[in-house]
Write a protein that holds these residues in place. Structure first.
Motif, mmCIF file in Angstrom:
data_model
loop_
_atom_site.group_PDB
_atom_site.id
_atom_site.type_symbol
_atom_site.label_atom_id
_atom_site.label_comp_id
_atom_site.label_asym_id
_atom_site.label_seq_id
_atom_site.Cartn_x
_atom_site.Cartn_y
_atom_site.Cartn_z
ATOM 1 N N LYS A 152 45.156 29.132 60.802
ATOM 2 C CA LYS A 152 45.631 30.478 60.464
ATOM 3 C C LYS A 152 44.520 31.460 60.091
ATOM 4 O O LYS A 152 44.669 32.655 60.320
ATOM 5 N N ILE A 153 43.421 30.980 59.503
ATOM 6 C CA ILE A 153 42.393 31.883 58.981
ATOM 7 C C ILE A 153 41.002 31.573 59.527
ATOM 8 O O ILE A 153 40.396 32.374 60.225
ATOM 9 N N TRP A 154 40.478 30.406 59.177
ATOM 10 C CA TRP A 154 39.068 30.110 59.394
ATOM 11 C C TRP A 154 38.635 30.163 60.858
ATOM 12 O O TRP A 154 37.544 30.641 61.158
ATOM 13 N N SER A 155 39.475 29.680 61.767
ATOM 14 C CA SER A 155 39.083 29.658 63.185
ATOM 15 C C SER A 155 39.008 31.059 63.782
ATOM 16 O O SER A 155 38.377 31.267 64.815
ATOM 17 N N LYS A 156 39.632 32.032 63.130
ATOM 18 C CA LYS A 156 39.637 33.405 63.650
ATOM 19 C C LYS A 156 38.376 34.192 63.287
ATOM 20 O O LYS A 156 38.055 35.181 63.922
ATOM 21 N N ILE A 157 37.668 33.753 62.263
ATOM 22 C CA ILE A 157 36.512 34.504 61.757
ATOM 23 C C ILE A 157 35.404 34.667 62.797
ATOM 24 O O ILE A 157 34.912 35.785 62.992
ATOM 25 N N PRO A 158 34.981 33.602 63.513
ATOM 26 C CA PRO A 158 33.884 33.781 64.478
ATOM 27 C C PRO A 158 34.174 34.813 65.576
ATOM 28 O O PRO A 158 33.251 35.425 66.108
ATOM 29 N N ASP A 159 35.441 35.033 65.911
ATOM 30 C CA ASP A 159 35.810 35.983 66.966
ATOM 31 C C ASP A 159 36.232 37.340 66.415
ATOM 32 O O ASP A 159 36.836 38.136 67.130
ATOM 33 N N SER A 160 35.917 37.616 65.159
ATOM 34 C CA SER A 160 36.427 38.823 64.502
ATOM 35 C C SER A 160 35.342 39.830 64.142
ATOM 36 O O SER A 160 35.514 40.615 63.218
ATOM 37 N N GLU A 161 34.239 39.834 64.859
ATOM 38 C CA GLU A 161 33.117 40.721 64.507
ATOM 39 C C GLU A 161 33.556 42.180 64.390
ATOM 40 O O GLU A 161 33.220 42.866 63.424
ATOM 41 N N THR A 162 34.335 42.649 65.358
ATOM 42 C CA THR A 162 34.796 44.039 65.333
ATOM 43 C C THR A 162 35.682 44.293 64.119
ATOM 44 O O THR A 162 35.519 45.296 63.414
ATOM 45 N N ALA A 163 36.606 43.376 63.857
ATOM 46 C CA ALA A 163 37.518 43.523 62.716
ATOM 47 C C ALA A 163 36.744 43.487 61.396
ATOM 48 O O ALA A 163 37.064 44.222 60.456
ATOM 49 N N ILE A 164 35.702 42.663 61.325
ATOM 50 C CA ILE A 164 34.891 42.570 60.106
ATOM 51 C C ILE A 164 34.119 43.875 59.878
ATOM 52 O O ILE A 164 34.056 44.379 58.759
ATOM 53 N N GLU A 165 33.578 44.430 60.951
ATOM 54 C CA GLU A 165 32.864 45.720 60.835
ATOM 55 C C GLU A 165 33.819 46.828 60.418
ATOM 56 O O GLU A 165 33.463 47.693 59.610
ATOM 57 N N GLU A 166 35.032 46.816 60.960
ATOM 58 C CA GLU A 166 36.047 47.805 60.562
ATOM 59 C C GLU A 166 36.407 47.640 59.088
ATOM 60 O O GLU A 166 36.596 48.625 58.371
#
Length: 196
Positions: A126-140
């Motif tokens: 639900k959470i951890w596996s999504k982090i590596p593919d979330s660069e754009t969301a993290i920058e936002e």
């Protein structure tokens, strides 16, 4: 008359049973013994705690139990790799001389391990596996919360921003789980457990 008596006995038994529990999540009870075992284990063996300390810890423990309930709803407990891991752990635990299946700690240890693995597996999905593919969301997320980072650039504090973003996902997920599953807290029992 007999029917009324049976109903009274069942209601009384249900009340007495709940009185020995600090809470229930999705209909699954958290016994006072289990809760205090976990509390003591995670507080250097100290069992004396104020009501506020116990209530705060119970809130965290309920979040853990909500994740376990979600893992079970997703049938993660039926996974072959999960079952193999639990079986391996149980064999290793039984091999230790100090912990036998007759010991109450044994049941708590096994339950903690079973649920801990489920919590880890569901959190991964639900959470951890999504982090590596979330660069754009993290920058936002950084841009939206830029004031919290005291003018530091994204590159300087990328690790902190990523951790904060992950925590925001976790908080949103917990909020969803709290809306999805029924939670009951036995305040009276929690007060009885408080030592200060």
């Amino acid at each position: 008359m007999r029917k009324v008596c049976c109903i009274f006995i069942l209601c009384f038994f249900a009340c007495v049973t709940f009185a020995q529990n600090v809470a229930s999540v999705n209909g699954k009870s958290i016994s006072s013994k289990e809760f205090m075992w976990v509390y003591k284990k995670n507080h250097a063996g100290i069992a004396a705690a104020s009501y506020q300390d116990l209530a705060s810890y119970l809130d965290l423990y309920i979040n853990f139990k909500l994740k376990v309930a979600e893992a079970k709803a997703m049938n993660l407990d039926a996974d072959t790799a999960y079952k193999k891991e639990i079986n391996g752990y149980e064999i290793a635990l039984k091999a230790q001389k100090k912990t036998s299946p007759k010991n109450i700690d044994y049941n708590f240890i096994m339950n903690e391990y079973r649920e801990g693995v489920l919590m880890f597996n569901v959190s991964e999905k639900k959470i951890w596996s999504k982090i590596p593919d979330s660069e754009t969301a993290i920058e936002e997320f950084y841009t939206k919360n830029i004031n919290a980072y005291q003018g530091k650039s994204y590159d300087e504090i990328r690790g902190q921003v990523t951790a904060d973003y992950q925590q925001s996902l976790e908080n949103a997920w917990i909020k969803t789980l709290r809306a999805k599953y029924t939670i009951k807290i036995n305040e009276d029992e929690l007060r009885k457990l408080a030592k200060l």
